[in-house]
Design an enzyme around this catalytic site. Structure first.
Site, PDB file in Angstrom:
ATOM      1  N   LYS A   1      25.584  -7.314  -4.838  1.00  0.00           N
ATOM      2  CA  LYS A   1      24.850  -6.056  -4.695  1.00  0.00           C
ATOM      3  C   LYS A   1      24.800  -5.339  -6.029  1.00  0.00           C
ATOM      4  O   LYS A   1      25.631  -5.578  -6.924  1.00  0.00           O
ATOM      5  CB  LYS A   1      25.466  -5.152  -3.628  1.00  0.00           C
ATOM      6  CG  LYS A   1      26.913  -4.675  -3.889  1.00  0.00           C
ATOM      7  CD  LYS A   1      27.045  -3.438  -4.765  1.00  0.00           C
ATOM      8  CE  LYS A   1      28.505  -3.020  -4.954  1.00  0.00           C
ATOM      9  NZ  LYS A   1      28.709  -2.155  -6.138  1.00  0.00           N
TER      10      LYS A   1
ATOM     11  N   ASP B   1      32.970  -1.345   0.519  1.00  0.00           N
ATOM     12  CA  ASP B   1      31.621  -1.915   0.364  1.00  0.00           C
ATOM     13  C   ASP B   1      31.313  -2.991   1.410  1.00  0.00           C
ATOM     14  O   ASP B   1      30.188  -3.473   1.483  1.00  0.00           O
ATOM     15  CB  ASP B   1      31.465  -2.558  -1.026  1.00  0.00           C
ATOM     16  CG  ASP B   1      31.476  -1.530  -2.145  1.00  0.00           C
ATOM     17  OD1 ASP B   1      31.403  -0.315  -1.851  1.00  0.00           O
ATOM     18  OD2 ASP B   1      31.557  -1.949  -3.314  1.00  0.00           O
TER      19      ASP B   1
HETATM   20  O1  C5P Z   1      37.839   0.230  -0.527  1.00  0.00           O
HETATM   21  P1  C5P Z   1      38.214  -0.600  -1.708  1.00  0.00           P
HETATM   22  O2  C5P Z   1      39.438  -1.448  -1.457  1.00  0.00           O
HETATM   23  O3  C5P Z   1      37.078  -1.378  -2.265  1.00  0.00           O
HETATM   24  O4  C5P Z   1      38.610   0.441  -2.856  1.00  0.00           O
HETATM   25  C1  C5P Z   1      39.368   0.123  -3.993  1.00  0.00           C
HETATM   26  C2  C5P Z   1      39.985   1.414  -4.559  1.00  0.00           C
HETATM   27  O5  C5P Z   1      38.931   2.255  -5.060  1.00  0.00           O
HETATM   28  C3  C5P Z   1      40.701   2.254  -3.511  1.00  0.00           C
HETATM   29  O6  C5P Z   1      42.060   1.919  -3.430  1.00  0.00           O
HETATM   30  C4  C5P Z   1      40.509   3.675  -4.021  1.00  0.00           C
HETATM   31  O7  C5P Z   1      41.463   3.938  -5.023  1.00  0.00           O
HETATM   32  C5  C5P Z   1      39.159   3.628  -4.713  1.00  0.00           C
HETATM   33  N1  C5P Z   1      38.060   4.114  -3.850  1.00  0.00           N
HETATM   34  C6  C5P Z   1      37.887   5.471  -3.635  1.00  0.00           C
HETATM   35  N2  C5P Z   1      36.852   5.923  -2.857  1.00  0.00           N
HETATM   36  C7  C5P Z   1      35.959   5.049  -2.323  1.00  0.00           C
HETATM   37  C8  C5P Z   1      36.103   3.665  -2.551  1.00  0.00           C
HETATM   38  C9  C5P Z   1      37.158   3.235  -3.321  1.00  0.00           C
HETATM   39  O8  C5P Z   1      38.681   6.288  -4.122  1.00  0.00           O
HETATM   40  N3  C5P Z   1      34.942   5.526  -1.584  1.00  0.00           N
END
Ligand code: C5P
Length: 266
Positions: free
Chosen positions: A9, A128
């Site tokens: 993406k 995502d």
């Molecule tokens: O959700 P994901 O594991 O992809 O996110 C990785 C890190 O990015 C999370 O641990 C968080 O610190 C940050 N994050 C965030 N807000 C989001 C997505 C991700 O703070 N909407």
């Protein structure tokens, strides 16, 4: 046996609109799947194994494909992943692998998981992941899980600059010092058609300060005729959108010291 594509993406725009009580951030983004993809093959087996041609991909239970299988309580299977999406490039490769694994396992083992349960598992695997259950062009808020499909933007020629710089998403969020106002779904839809200057990425300021090369790639894409160029997610991949494939191909040929791929929106 089942074999599925896991598309990458890009984010046409990405505003960080606030910090949440749960430690995550609220976003306003427009996701877009593109033709660059990994391929995942799943074969039922006596025990679960994972093979991948890219040594950067973790093979242990931290892998999102294995976590997806565990979350679905799917029977054991052999997973073979052909990796083409660069790891930690802001192109959502791991998230796409997870969503494809969920859908493929559900189909292969006839699990009939209700859509709401699929969405809930997807969000647990990563912010995502829910987007990749449908793909296309989608306006997203919340952590990225509140999704509305937009008019298709399929078939736009892209130049995808895969920089050597690596950016951790968590670290990039930690650098954010101020929050943007959301522009709303209708304005985002209009921006895609006629106001590309409204398509901004709030991660660019701090990531470009750390990695000036990336800003250079963005400027070079615009100078080569891109009607839009920006960073995908928290980087480091920089993408440009072109009016036709010829113009895109000339732009790609202009990048000699960094990998630049041809792709198109899907
Ligand atoms: O959700 P994901 O594991 O992809 O996110 C990785 C890190 O990015 C999370 O641990 C968080 O610190 C940050 N994050 C965030 N807000 C989001 C997505 C991700 O703070 N909407």
């Amino acid at each position: 046996m089942i074999e599925v594509r896991c598309p990458a993406k890009i984010n046409w725009t990405l505003r960080i609109t606030g910090r949440r009580a749960d430690g995550y951030h609220d976003l306003e983004t427009v996701f877009q799947t593109i033709s660059l993809h990994d391929t995942l093959r799943i074969v039922p087996s006596a025990r679960t194994t994972l093979h991948c041609d890219d040594p950067d991909v973790p093979r242990d239970e931290s892998n999102l494909i294995l976590r997806a299988a565990a979350a679905l309580q799917a029977p054991p299977a052999e997973f073979r992943l052909v990796k083409r999406i660069p790891v930690q490039g802001g192109l959502g490769g791991g998230s796409s692998n997870a969503a494809s694994a969920l859908m493929a396992l559900d189909q292969l083992f006839e699990l009939r998981t209700p859509p709401a349960r699929m969405a809930e598992i997807a969000l647990r695997l990563g912010s995502d992941v829910p987007f990749f259950l449908t793909g296309g062009t989608a306006y997203a808020t919340g952590r990225g899980e509140s999704l509305v499909s937009l008019a298709s933007m399929a078939g736009i020629p892209l130049a995808v600059v895969v920089a050597d710089e690596r950016v951790s998403t968590r670290a990039a969020f930690a650098e954010i010092r101020h929050y943007s106002e959301p522009i709303g779904r209708e304005a985002a839809q209009r921006a895609l058609g006629e106001r590309p200057e409204l398509l901004i990425n709030d991660f660019e300021q701090s990531v470009f300060a750390l990695h000036p090369n990336l800003q250079g790639y963005r400027e070079k894409l615009l100078a080569s005729g891109a009607w839009w160029a920006g960073m995908s997610g928290s980087g480091s991949t920089i993408v440009g959108a072109f009016r036709d494939a010829g113009e895109r191909d000339r732009a790609v040929n202009g990048f000699q010291n960094v990998r630049c791929l041809r792709a198109e929106t899907t």
